[in-house]
Design an enzyme around this catalytic site. Structure first.
Site, PDB file in Angstrom:
ATOM      1  N   THR A   6      -7.872  -1.595   0.270  1.00 48.76           N
ATOM      2  CA  THR A   6      -6.472  -1.910   0.066  1.00 48.76           C
ATOM      3  C   THR A   6      -6.135  -3.350   0.333  1.00 48.76           C
ATOM      4  O   THR A   6      -6.964  -4.125   0.781  1.00 48.76           O
ATOM      5  CB  THR A   6      -5.654  -1.025   1.016  1.00 48.76           C
ATOM      6  OG1 THR A   6      -4.316  -1.044   0.598  1.00 48.76           O
ATOM      7  CG2 THR A   6      -5.755  -1.477   2.428  1.00 48.76           C
ATOM      8  N   LYS A  38      -0.313   3.639   1.587  1.00 44.29           N
ATOM      9  CA  LYS A  38      -0.968   3.180   2.810  1.00 44.29           C
ATOM     10  C   LYS A  38      -0.009   2.531   3.795  1.00 44.29           C
ATOM     11  O   LYS A  38      -0.412   1.910   4.756  1.00 44.29           O
ATOM     12  CB  LYS A  38      -2.072   2.198   2.438  1.00 44.29           C
ATOM     13  CG  LYS A  38      -3.065   2.799   1.461  1.00 44.29           C
ATOM     14  CD  LYS A  38      -3.873   1.722   0.817  1.00 44.29           C
ATOM     15  CE  LYS A  38      -4.556   2.241  -0.424  1.00 44.29           C
ATOM     16  NZ  LYS A  38      -5.097   1.171  -1.233  1.00 44.29           N
ATOM     17  N   GLY A  50       1.026  -0.172   8.301  1.00 44.76           N
ATOM     18  CA  GLY A  50       0.151  -0.087   7.147  1.00 44.76           C
ATOM     19  C   GLY A  50      -1.281  -0.206   7.616  1.00 44.76           C
ATOM     20  O   GLY A  50      -1.554  -0.755   8.685  1.00 44.76           O
ATOM     21  N   SER A 129      -9.011  -5.866   1.341  1.00 47.08           N
ATOM     22  CA  SER A 129      -9.831  -6.553   0.354  1.00 47.08           C
ATOM     23  C   SER A 129      -9.121  -7.746  -0.276  1.00 47.08           C
ATOM     24  O   SER A 129      -9.713  -8.790  -0.491  1.00 47.08           O
ATOM     25  CB  SER A 129     -10.241  -5.577  -0.749  1.00 47.08           C
ATOM     26  OG  SER A 129     -10.932  -4.486  -0.201  1.00 47.08           O
TER      27      SER A 129
END
Length: 184
Positions: A6, A38, A50, A129
């Protein structure tokens, strides 16, 4: 197989804080879900959270963090410190593979299992990411635009999605409205 999860970003501006995340979950080079959520609100909408990393681990962390918020109501820094201490010292929690971003109207933190508890100077936290892409975009947009925190988070995550193959445009943004006080 390597899970890529994510991009999570939080921005504070003009007494408001927004936190958003994309919806992509990938295993190796395959997208397995495009619409994961998320980010969430905690404590009756007073705290945003998150995660990046393992979903099961993140859900465990949400639960543990809510316990800390119940124990230290209205004290996000103390709750975050206590979670970081437990996460680092508990044999089972130590194995969790996730990062947690939490924010209220006054503080934003990155919490990790290695005991890291970071509150950024500029009120911007990004993980995952595409985190560095979203962070760079938010830092560029913050001083140059008259846009609110929610819009900066949305646009920064869209920019990250254009660059990072593990980030998509199925974006969820949550916001805590402030009382008009200036952001740090």
């Amino acid at each position: 197989m390597t899970f890529h999860g994510t991009t999570i970003l939080t921005v504070r501006r003009d007494g408001r804080v927004a936190l958003g995340g994309d919806g992509q979950v990938s295993i190796g080079d395959s997208v397995v879900k495009m619409s994961a959520t998320k980010v969430r609100t905690l404590k009756g909408g007073k705290v945003l959270a998150g995660f990046a990393g393992s979903v099961a681990d993140a859900l465990t962390l949400y639960e543990k963090f809510e316990e800390k918020l119940d124990r230290y109501p209205a004290n996000l820094p103390r709750a975050a410190v206590e979670l970081a201490k437990d996460w680092r010292s508990d044999r089972i929690l130590r194995r969790l593979e996730a990062l947690l971003v939490v924010a209220d109207l006054e503080h934003s933190f990155l919490v990790s299992g290695s005991g890291e508890l970071i509150e950024p100077d500029d009120g911007i936290v990004a993980v995952g990411s595409g985190g560095n892409y979203a962070l760079a975009a938010a830092r560029a947009l913050l001083p140059l635009t008259g846009q609110d925190a929610r819009t900066i988070v949305q646009r920064s995550l869209e920019i990250a999605a254009d660059i990072c193959v593990y980030t998509n445009r199925h974006i969820t943004v949550l916001e805590l409205p402030g009382e008009g006080k200036a952001s740090p």
